[in-house]
Design a protein around this motif. Structure first.
Motif, PDB file in Angstrom:
ATOM      1  N   VAL A 187       4.869  -9.981 -10.611  1.00  0.00           N
ATOM      2  CA  VAL A 187       3.479 -10.325 -10.942  1.00  0.00           C
ATOM      3  C   VAL A 187       2.700 -10.601  -9.658  1.00  0.00           C
ATOM      4  CG1 VAL A 187       2.017 -12.028 -12.082  1.00  0.00           C
ATOM      5  CG2 VAL A 187       4.083 -11.194 -13.227  1.00  0.00           C
ATOM      6  N   HIS A 188       3.322 -11.312  -8.728  1.00  0.00           N
ATOM      7  CA  HIS A 188       2.688 -11.601  -7.433  1.00  0.00           C
ATOM      8  C   HIS A 188       2.350 -10.303  -6.699  1.00  0.00           C
ATOM      9  CE1 HIS A 188       2.128 -13.058  -3.382  1.00  0.00           C
ATOM     10  NE2 HIS A 188       3.239 -12.481  -2.962  1.00  0.00           N
ATOM     11  N   LEU A 189       3.282  -9.355  -6.697  1.00  0.00           N
ATOM     12  CA  LEU A 189       3.034  -8.086  -6.001  1.00  0.00           C
ATOM     13  C   LEU A 189       1.988  -7.247  -6.727  1.00  0.00           C
ATOM     14  CD1 LEU A 189       6.691  -7.179  -4.961  1.00  0.00           C
ATOM     15  CD2 LEU A 189       4.829  -7.895  -3.471  1.00  0.00           C
ATOM     16  N   ARG A 190       1.963  -7.334  -8.071  1.00  0.00           N
ATOM     17  CA  ARG A 190       0.915  -6.612  -8.804  1.00  0.00           C
ATOM     18  C   ARG A 190      -0.469  -7.124  -8.394  1.00  0.00           C
ATOM     19  NH1 ARG A 190       3.388  -5.948 -14.991  1.00  0.00           N
ATOM     20  NH2 ARG A 190       5.303  -4.897 -14.332  1.00  0.00           N
ATOM     21  N   GLU A 191      -0.565  -8.428  -8.209  1.00  0.00           N
ATOM     22  CA  GLU A 191      -1.836  -8.982  -7.755  1.00  0.00           C
ATOM     23  C   GLU A 191      -2.196  -8.433  -6.375  1.00  0.00           C
ATOM     24  OE1 GLU A 191      -1.723 -13.087  -6.803  1.00  0.00           O
ATOM     25  OE2 GLU A 191      -3.884 -13.348  -6.851  1.00  0.00           O
ATOM     26  N   GLN A 192      -1.194  -8.349  -5.490  1.00  0.00           N
ATOM     27  CA  GLN A 192      -1.461  -7.817  -4.151  1.00  0.00           C
ATOM     28  C   GLN A 192      -1.911  -6.358  -4.216  1.00  0.00           C
ATOM     29  OE1 GLN A 192       1.920  -8.472  -1.582  1.00  0.00           O
ATOM     30  NE2 GLN A 192       1.278 -10.545  -1.133  1.00  0.00           N
ATOM     31  N   VAL A 193      -1.288  -5.585  -5.102  1.00  0.00           N
ATOM     32  CA  VAL A 193      -1.691  -4.182  -5.250  1.00  0.00           C
ATOM     33  C   VAL A 193      -3.136  -4.100  -5.716  1.00  0.00           C
ATOM     34  CG1 VAL A 193      -1.289  -2.060  -6.565  1.00  0.00           C
ATOM     35  CG2 VAL A 193       0.654  -3.358  -5.678  1.00  0.00           C
ATOM     36  N   ALA A 228       0.821  -1.211   0.000  1.00  0.00           N
ATOM     37  CA  ALA A 228       0.000   0.000   0.000  1.00  0.00           C
ATOM     38  C   ALA A 228       0.856   1.262   0.000  1.00  0.00           C
ATOM     39  CB  ALA A 228      -0.919   0.001   1.217  1.00  0.00           C
ATOM     40  N   ASP A 229       2.085   1.177   0.523  1.00  0.00           N
ATOM     41  CA  ASP A 229       2.958   2.350   0.576  1.00  0.00           C
ATOM     42  C   ASP A 229       3.840   2.483  -0.650  1.00  0.00           C
ATOM     43  OD1 ASP A 229       1.900   2.887   2.983  1.00  0.00           O
ATOM     44  OD2 ASP A 229       3.760   2.778   4.131  1.00  0.00           O
ATOM     45  N   ASN A 230       3.922   1.459  -1.470  1.00  0.00           N
ATOM     46  CA  ASN A 230       4.729   1.519  -2.694  1.00  0.00           C
ATOM     47  C   ASN A 230       3.976   0.831  -3.832  1.00  0.00           C
ATOM     48  OD1 ASN A 230       7.360   2.856  -2.586  1.00  0.00           O
ATOM     49  ND2 ASN A 230       7.842   1.430  -0.925  1.00  0.00           N
ATOM     50  N   PRO A 231       2.757   1.271  -4.144  1.00  0.00           N
ATOM     51  CA  PRO A 231       1.935   0.517  -5.096  1.00  0.00           C
ATOM     52  C   PRO A 231       2.389   0.604  -6.545  1.00  0.00           C
ATOM     53  CG  PRO A 231       0.831   2.549  -4.464  1.00  0.00           C
ATOM     54  CD  PRO A 231       2.056   2.449  -3.603  1.00  0.00           C
ATOM     55  N   SER A 232       3.173   1.615  -6.888  1.00  0.00           N
ATOM     56  CA  SER A 232       3.561   1.760  -8.301  1.00  0.00           C
ATOM     57  C   SER A 232       4.828   0.985  -8.641  1.00  0.00           C
ATOM     58  CB  SER A 232       3.757   3.238  -8.648  1.00  0.00           C
ATOM     59  OG  SER A 232       4.797   3.798  -7.876  1.00  0.00           O
ATOM     60  N   LEU A 233       5.647   0.634  -7.628  1.00  0.00           N
ATOM     61  CA  LEU A 233       6.937   0.007  -7.934  1.00  0.00           C
ATOM     62  C   LEU A 233       6.814  -1.365  -8.618  1.00  0.00           C
ATOM     63  CD1 LEU A 233       9.325   0.947  -4.993  1.00  0.00           C
ATOM     64  CD2 LEU A 233       9.101   1.959  -7.256  1.00  0.00           C
TER      65      LEU A 233
END
Length: 501
Positions: free
Chosen positions: A405-411, A375-380
């Motif tokens: 890809v995993h983090l994009r899903e979390q975002v 939530a604090d670094n959603p664009s990275l």
């Protein structure tokens, strides 16, 4: 902190308002400004191409490089699986050899510990050997607030500090500066904080290095306290290690009376023998050298030789939260070599400041959101083409594209959880899923897409789609789109094979 919490879900991430893991603006906005700076792109492009070529040459000399990568990955995974046990072993060994171990849950605690230790010596300044962990927690700023000056002694870090700048590369923090800019910084700033540079200073590398050497010598000789990072810590003996290229680290680690080391809890290796793998992987991947020029190791204190007081600060700051993620914990294998930065087409064009974190590039795009929470670094996680070059270059085989890809899903899930209405992206994906679930709808959509070819005959289009209507226009703001084919694959198959596939 107790070992009970290591790797368990629900552990806090790195706190807000302290340290350098969060940018002040999203990556796309910062990257757009970097792309408008041709000097920065030239500096970063030239440097990364040079390092990339050197690395490829020395890696090609090692016939069992892939086996070394696999060994490095396996050793790191073993450390992560046994982290509580190995950390306790490290603490016991450091303590037995005269050192003191401090546990810091986050940046606030680590800064408070180091500040208290320095104040306890009565010193009002410290020398530092390059440490990403102290950059991560914003130690210099915390010491300054307490009236303590921290002097960087790594040449690149010195350039960044004198230039009132921020690091833009893990290994070469001043990679965005050229020689002329460095000369200007030295002439303008050195005299303000120590020995001034010669007014006749040129921008020749040897002259710049000599100016830095003379400036730093007075700092080394006056320092009573040094702060270091650590590349590795050997659990079986309590030995800490720093590898570097200039010798400044060795000066920091031997001359002062008190040495304080701040180290992330993932930097462990179980035994001395394990170091032989990483001391082959690290220099080749980072600086393109067969071995690093200076390897310093110390174990506790030795009466009459070197620092007589040693403190080790073990830093969590979101690492336990990262360890709790089965799909993301491999980021803790990272040995900070920066090989992934030097092959990344996104980093090469934007430089490191656009990432807003002390950890830029592909590894920063996964590590920073994990340490802070997505939530604090959603664009990275979106700051990548997913080309896979970083995975190929990583000496410990971190599958960065899959983790992105995993983090994009979390975002996406995070956004959905905090939004009452679907985002345009979510609405579009749901519509696409509805179309793709039915073969007739999918074929009809492909045939309809052929009308997009009309956009290619607009003035100035030159056979490409230059602009899509909203909400798809954000795609064509920064890139063209190829024209849809005249015929879909299904239609071609039916025509050539008579259907019935």
């Amino acid at each position: 902190m107790t070992t009970t919490y290591l790797g368990m879900p629900g552990i806090p991430t790195a706190p807000k308002g302290v340290g350098n893991l969060r940018g002040t603006e999203p990556f796309p906005d910062a990257a757009r400004r970097s792309l408008d700076d041709p000097q920065l792109r030239r500096n970063v492009g030239t440097a990364t191409r040079t390092i990339r070529a050197k690395r490829a040459s020395v890696v090609g000399e090692v016939p069992d490089w892939e086996q070394l990568r696999a060994a490095g990955a396996a050793l790191k995974d073993d450390v992560l699986a046994r982290l509580p046990e190995l950390l306790v072993q490290l603490e016991e060994q450091v303590t037995a050899r005269g050192g003191t171990v401090h546990w810091a849950r986050d940046a606030d605690e680590a800064n408070a510990i180091v500040t208290r230790l320095v104040q306890g010596t009565g010193a009002d300044e410290v020398v530092k050997v390059k440490s990403m962990a102290t950059q991560e927690i914003g130690l210099n700023e915390a010491l300054e607030a307490a009236g303590i000056a921290a002097w960087e002694t790594d040449l690149a870090e010195l350039i960044v500090q004198l230039g009132h700048d921020k690091p833009s590369h893990i290994l070469v923090p001043a990679i965005h500066r050229n020689r002329a800019e460095i000369r200007e910084i030295f002439l303008r700033e050195m005299g303000q904080v120590g020995r001034a540079a010669d007014p006749a200073l040129t921008d020749e590398p040897a002259a710049l290095a000599e100016a830095a050497r003379l400036h730093l010598r007075s700092k080394f000789l006056a320092a009573r306290v040094a702060v270091s990072g650590a590349n590795f810590a050997v659990a079986e003996t309590g030995t800490l290690s720093v590898v570097e290229s200039e010798g400044n680290g060795r000066m920091c680690l031997t001359l002062p009376q008190t040495l304080i080391t701040v180290m992330g809890i993932e930097k462990l290796v179980p035994s001395w023998q394990d170091l032989e793998v990483f001391l082959q992987l690290l220099p080749r991947s980072s600086t393109g050298e067969r071995m690093n020029p200076y390897t310093s190791m110390w174990t506790g204190v030795t009466p009459g030789d070197g620092p007589q007081e040693f403190h080790l600060v073990l830093l969590d700051n979101g690492r336990t939260a990262t360890l709790a993620d089965p799909q993301g914990r491999a980021a803790l294998r990272c040995i900070r070599c920066s090989a992934c930065l030097n092959v990344c087409p996104v980093y090469e064009r934007t430089g490191g400041h656009a990432y807003g974190s002390v950890y830029p590039g592909p590894i920063g795009a996964v590590l920073s959101p994990q340490l802070t929470g997505v939530a604090d670094n959603p664009s990275l996680p979106f700051a990548s083409t997913l080309c896979g070059a970083c995975f190929d270059a990583c000496p410990v085989a971190i599958d960065i594209p899959s983790m992105l890809v995993h983090l994009r899903e979390q975002v996406s899930l995070e956004k959905a959880a905090h939004s009452r209405t679907p985002t345009p992206e979510a609405a579009m994906m749901r519509s696409l899923a509805w179309v793709m679930r039915n073969p007739l709808r999918w074929r009809a959509a492909l045939r309809s897409a052929r009308f997009g070819r009309l956009l290619g005959v607009l003035p100035g289009a030159h056979g490409r789609i230059k602009a899509l209507p909203p909400p798809l226009d954000r795609w064509t703001t920064t890139r063209d789109l190829p024209l849809p084919p005249r015929e879909s694959f299904h239609d071609w198959w039916d025509r050539e094979r008579g259907g019935g596939s």
